[in-house]
Design an enzyme around this catalytic site. Structure first.
Site, PDB file in Angstrom:
ATOM      1  CG  ASP A   4     -20.909  -0.440 -10.894  1.00 14.10           C
ATOM      2  OD1 ASP A   4     -22.091  -0.611 -11.255  1.00 14.10           O
ATOM      3  OD2 ASP A   4     -20.390   0.690 -10.752  1.00 14.10           O
ATOM      4  CG  ASP A  24      -7.612  -5.516  -2.012  1.00 14.88           C
ATOM      5  OD1 ASP A  24      -8.739  -5.950  -2.266  1.00 14.88           O
ATOM      6  OD2 ASP A  24      -7.217  -5.225  -0.865  1.00 14.88           O
ATOM      7  CE1 TYR A  36      -3.445  -5.012  10.672  1.00 11.41           C
ATOM      8  CE2 TYR A  36      -3.196  -3.374  12.410  1.00 11.41           C
ATOM      9  CZ  TYR A  36      -3.133  -3.723  11.071  1.00 11.41           C
ATOM     10  OH  TYR A  36      -2.772  -2.794  10.142  1.00 11.41           O
ATOM     11  CE  LYS A  91      -4.237  -6.579   0.100  1.00 10.66           C
ATOM     12  NZ  LYS A  91      -4.735  -5.239  -0.166  1.00 10.66           N
ATOM     13  NE  ARG A 149      -1.903  -0.161   7.939  1.00 12.23           N
ATOM     14  CZ  ARG A 149      -3.102   0.258   8.317  1.00 12.23           C
ATOM     15  NH1 ARG A 149      -3.225   1.460   8.848  1.00 12.23           N
ATOM     16  NH2 ARG A 149      -4.160  -0.507   8.172  1.00 12.23           N
ATOM     17  CB  THR A 209     -19.899  -0.657 -14.450  1.00 13.68           C
ATOM     18  OG1 THR A 209     -21.115  -0.129 -14.972  1.00 13.68           O
ATOM     19  CG2 THR A 209     -19.016   0.472 -13.949  1.00 13.68           C
ATOM     20  CG  ASP A 259      -1.873  -1.247   1.129  1.00  8.89           C
ATOM     21  OD1 ASP A 259      -2.081  -1.777   0.019  1.00  8.89           O
ATOM     22  OD2 ASP A 259      -2.371  -1.680   2.171  1.00  8.89           O
ATOM     23  CE  LYS A 276     -11.132  -4.566  -0.049  1.00  6.21           C
ATOM     24  NZ  LYS A 276      -9.798  -3.965  -0.244  1.00  6.21           N
TER      25      LYS A 276
END
Ligand code: 5BU
Length: 459
Positions: A300, A295, A406, A263, A425, A304, A241, A297
């Site tokens: 729709d 990822d 977590y 990911k 993280r 789309t 991320d 997600k």
């Protein structure tokens, strides 16, 4: 303070109650196992626990507090610190030398002593402790207990004239865990049966190994993931991320040898450029033999989702091996992902997520019936034919202050039969991302191996 239910769930996360098949000292098989000692290792929880216990009590009644050794000692200490009621310590056995005292600390005969106990089962050991305290000419009128296993202890003590205050009882906590989806209706019924004194039958519940899952895998991406896991002895998916191409590529290079998949949230890369971002990322993935999991997600209608998957700057279809998708758009919304694997979002890890038991049940029906689906993201067990991906894994924290919750690798492999852990993280925020990836890889693999063994026996 948070609600009692929220507080219980915090405590539960420390692993204080385990469900499965346990043999008690008496030889009886129990469907649950309780050990409240981990509560003392979390100072905030211990302090809150002390206050919850004190809140239930007529505090003016007591001159002293005494914990039943050993598990209740830190609890009694914390209660003493919070209430300023002096603490005395009861030994398990009298000293064989010197004063031969059974009770240590400052007290006077005739004082009223509150007894603190972690778990009450039959109540027999408490009866013994009370007798020993009374032998020192102290009075005992009240006992405060964190968890009542509801096996007659409370009634026994009350029949002898003691007041017993319990914070939680096992039926109540099973109700909470049933509500959060941690326990199935069937498991709760079995526990109730056990509590009514019945001998219960256990179905052998052993998780399938990666080899077994590989034999039954239908989808090429499931096969590849399982083969990679076995080859690398890793079940770790690192969540990258980060927000620049440079960070993404550097991270992939560092953790690549230790993971089975990377990911991405590709839409958070601020300088995204297909050639500069994706082309080198694919090369790193090929070099270190990991898969790419976007990822995204999707959430729709089919048309789309198809455009979001194939078009725009990201052209996910051209590079991702598998993607995450909500199933909220229904069965056909997943048809467009026919060249990748789909991981269906069944349950989310964040606090207050709306993925309730009934939502998950419906989501599973879609996931199980769609050929593009290889597994699901969930914080609960999934049917064996689906691969279970579990985010919300961190060894150091219990939350992030933004709703994330977590668990440890050990917890998710043992109780959820997770197949793959997703760690963000815990790795990319670490000073040495590679070392952190190795730690999570090792912890995850060991937890998987342990989860293949039969349940531990309670001594
Ligand atoms: P963390 O830094 O380990 O908290 O990151 C977890 C990642 O997994 C992050 O990219 C989330 O978007 C993702 N995630 C999650 O945390 N919980 C969920 O239920 C789902 C995804 Br679905």
């Amino acid at each position: 303070m948070e609600s009692k239910k929220e507080f219980f769930l915090e405590c539960y996360k420390l692993g204080i109650i385990k469900f499965g098949r346990f043999t008690l000292k008496s030889g009886i098989e129990s469907p649950f196992y309780v050990d409240l000692r981990p509560l003392a290792s979390d100072p905030k929880i211990l302090k809150n626990l002390a206050n919850y216990l004190l809140e239930m009590l007529p505090l003016d009644n007591f001159d002293l507090i005494c914990g039943v050794p050993y598990a209740a000692l830190p609890m009694a200490t914390a209660m003493s610190l919070e209430s300023y009621i002096p603490l005395i310590i009861k030994r398990k056995e009298a000293k064989s030398y010197g004063t031969k005292k059974l009770i240590e600390g400052i007290y006077q005969k005739g004082q009223n002593c509150l007894l603190v106990e972690d778990v009450i089962t039959s109540g027999k050991s408490l009866v013994e402790t009370i007798a020993e305290v009374e032998q020192e000419d102290l009075k005992v009128s009240d006992i405060v207990v964190v968890l009542d296993r509801e096996q007659g202890g409370k009634q026994l003590l009350e029949s002898k004239g003691y007041r017993v205050h319990t914070l939680f009882n096992i039926s109540e906590v099973c109700g909470i865990l049933q509500e959060t989806g941690e326990l199935s209706d069937e498991e709760v019924a079995r526990i109730q049966d056990f509590l009514q004194g019945n001998h219960i039958q256990f179905a052998e519940e052993i998780r399938p190994s990666y080899e077994q899952k590989l034999q039954n895998a239908q989808h090429s991406v499931s096969k590849k993931l399982l083969e990679t896991a076995l080859m690398k002895k890793s079940n770790l998916i690192a969540s990258a991320d980060v927000t620049t191409t440079q960070e993404l590529l550097a991270f992939a290079e560092k953790v690549g040898p230790h993971i089975i998949a990377l990911k991405t949230h590709i839409d958070i890369i601020s300088d995204f450029d297909y050639e500069k971002t994706i082309t080198p990322l694919k090369e790193i993935a090929a070099k270190h033999q990991f898969l790419l999991m976007e990822d995204r997600k999707f959430a729709d209608i089919g048309n789309t989702q198809e455009l979001q998957f194939t078009s725009g700057v990201f052209r996910i279809t051209d590079w991702a091996d598998f993607v995450t998708s909500q199933v909220i758009g229904g069965f056909e919304s997943l048809d467009c992902f026919n060249n990748v694997g789909v991981v269906a979002i069944v349950g989310m890890s964040s606090k207050g997520a709306l993925t309730t038991a009934s939502y998950r049940e419906e989501a599973l029906k879609v996931a199980q019936s769609h050929p593009n689906v290889i597994g699901g993201v969930s914080q609960n067990k999934l049917p064996e034919e689906l691969l279970l991906f579990t985010p919300g894994v961190n060894l150091a924290d219990s939350g992030d202050g933004k709703g994330q919750q977590y668990n440890t690798p050990e917890h998710v492999f043992k109780t959820l039969h997770t197949d793959f852990i997703i760690v963000g993280r815990g790795i990319y925020k670490s000073e040495d991302a590679e070392a952190a990836a190795i730690t999570y890889k090792t912890e995850g693999w060991n937890a998987y191996i342990n989860s293949l063994e039969k349940k531990a026996i309670q001594s």
